[in-house]
Design a protein around this motif. Structure first.
Motif, PDB file in Angstrom:
ATOM      1  N   CYS A 138       0.807  -1.230   0.000  1.00 49.29           N
ATOM      2  CA  CYS A 138       0.000   0.000   0.000  1.00 49.29           C
ATOM      3  C   CYS A 138       0.834   1.272   0.000  1.00 49.29           C
ATOM      4  CB  CYS A 138      -0.928  -0.003   1.213  1.00 49.29           C
ATOM      5  SG  CYS A 138      -2.202  -1.276   1.197  1.00 49.29           S
ATOM      6  N   GLY A 141       1.100   3.978  -2.973  1.00 49.49           N
ATOM      7  CA  GLY A 141      -0.081   4.767  -3.300  1.00 49.49           C
ATOM      8  C   GLY A 141      -0.723   5.456  -2.117  1.00 49.49           C
ATOM      9  N   PHE A 189      -5.366   1.793  -2.078  1.00 50.60           N
ATOM     10  CA  PHE A 189      -4.007   2.296  -2.303  1.00 50.60           C
ATOM     11  C   PHE A 189      -3.209   1.558  -3.375  1.00 50.60           C
ATOM     12  CE2 PHE A 189      -4.644   3.157   2.398  1.00 50.60           C
ATOM     13  CZ  PHE A 189      -4.985   4.490   2.214  1.00 50.60           C
ATOM     14  N   ASP A 191      -3.096   0.196  -7.123  1.00 49.21           N
ATOM     15  CA  ASP A 191      -3.778   0.294  -8.412  1.00 49.21           C
ATOM     16  C   ASP A 191      -4.010  -1.062  -9.069  1.00 49.21           C
ATOM     17  OD1 ASP A 191      -3.841   3.025  -8.149  1.00 49.21           O
ATOM     18  OD2 ASP A 191      -2.013   3.362  -9.318  1.00 49.21           O
TER      19      ASP A 191
END
Length: 237
Positions: A138, A141, A189, A191
């Motif tokens: 995570c 992002g 978070f 993609d």
């Protein structure tokens, strides 16, 4: 392992459990059908019905474990519903805040039983590895949300670890709760994380996790009812 025989449940507790099961089926079916309105409304009733079941099924007087579990369910309900009053990032932060408080309530509930958990055993490193991997996935992002996400991840992992003290049922519940919130974090978070019917899997693991934790708590409360000092001793596993 602690077991709460179904035959010992009173009639009202059975009704509450049945209502919770029915609401869960309605909600998960709505998730699969992408009926967002039904899914949203049905979610409002999940934790209150589960808490109602625990209130009716737990022995009197209610132990500290049961009271704190009820607090965790109430905070989880706020995490389910309060974001409806906000939008965008604010809604997400509101959800995280209430679920963080729910994790703290669960940690407080399970802490007296920690000697029977995997907290200081090799199996505990498995939970540490899962949280570390989640944070690593995570982090790229998360941006400014990395610090609160890390705090939440630590609390979530500690809750799951401590749930192992109440036996395999509660331990499975804690693990499923960990899986559910991990999917939410990855969805927010990372993609690359876009599983099919993501909402269904998030809610299926969340509902099952909370229900199994409650069953484990109920079994622990029943096994220690009337035993002096039971709250500071380990539960049978």
């Amino acid at each position: 392992m602690i077991v709460a025989p179904a035959r010992t449940l009173g009639g009202r507790a059975v009704v509450a459990l049945t209502a919770f099961a029915a609401a869960s089926v309605i909600h998960l079916t709505a998730q699969l059908a992408e009926a967002d309105g039904v899914a949203n409304v049905s979610q409002w009733f999940l934790m209150p019905l589960l808490a109602w079941f625990l209130v009716l099924a737990a022995p009197a007087p209610r132990s500290r474990l049961v009271r704190l579990t009820l607090a965790a369910l109430g905070l989880s309900w706020l995490g389910d519903t309060a974001p409806d009053l906000a939008h965008g990032d604010t809604a997400f932060l509101v959800m995280i805040a209430f679920f963080l408080l729910a994790q703290v309530a669960y940690i407080a509930a399970f802490w007296p039983y920690r000697a029977a958990s995997v907290l200081r055993r090799p199996a505990g490193f498995g939970y540490v590895a899962v949280i570390a991997a989640l944070v690593a996935a995570c982090a790229p992002g998360a941006g400014a949300m990395l610090a609160p996400a890390l705090v939440y991840g630590i609390c979530l992992g500690l809750m799951a670890v401590l749930s192992t003290a109440l036996g395999r049922v509660a331990a499975l519940g804690g693990a499923l709760f960990l899986v559910s919130d991990s999917m939410i974090a990855l969805g927010a978070f990372a993609d690359w994380f876009h599983p099919p019917v993501e909402g269904f899997w998030v809610m299926a693991t969340y509902i099952a996790g909370q229900a199994l934790i409650v069953l484990g708590v109920l079994a622990a409360a029943r096994s220690t009812a009337g035993t002096p000092g039971a709250a500071t001793t380990s539960c049978g596993r």
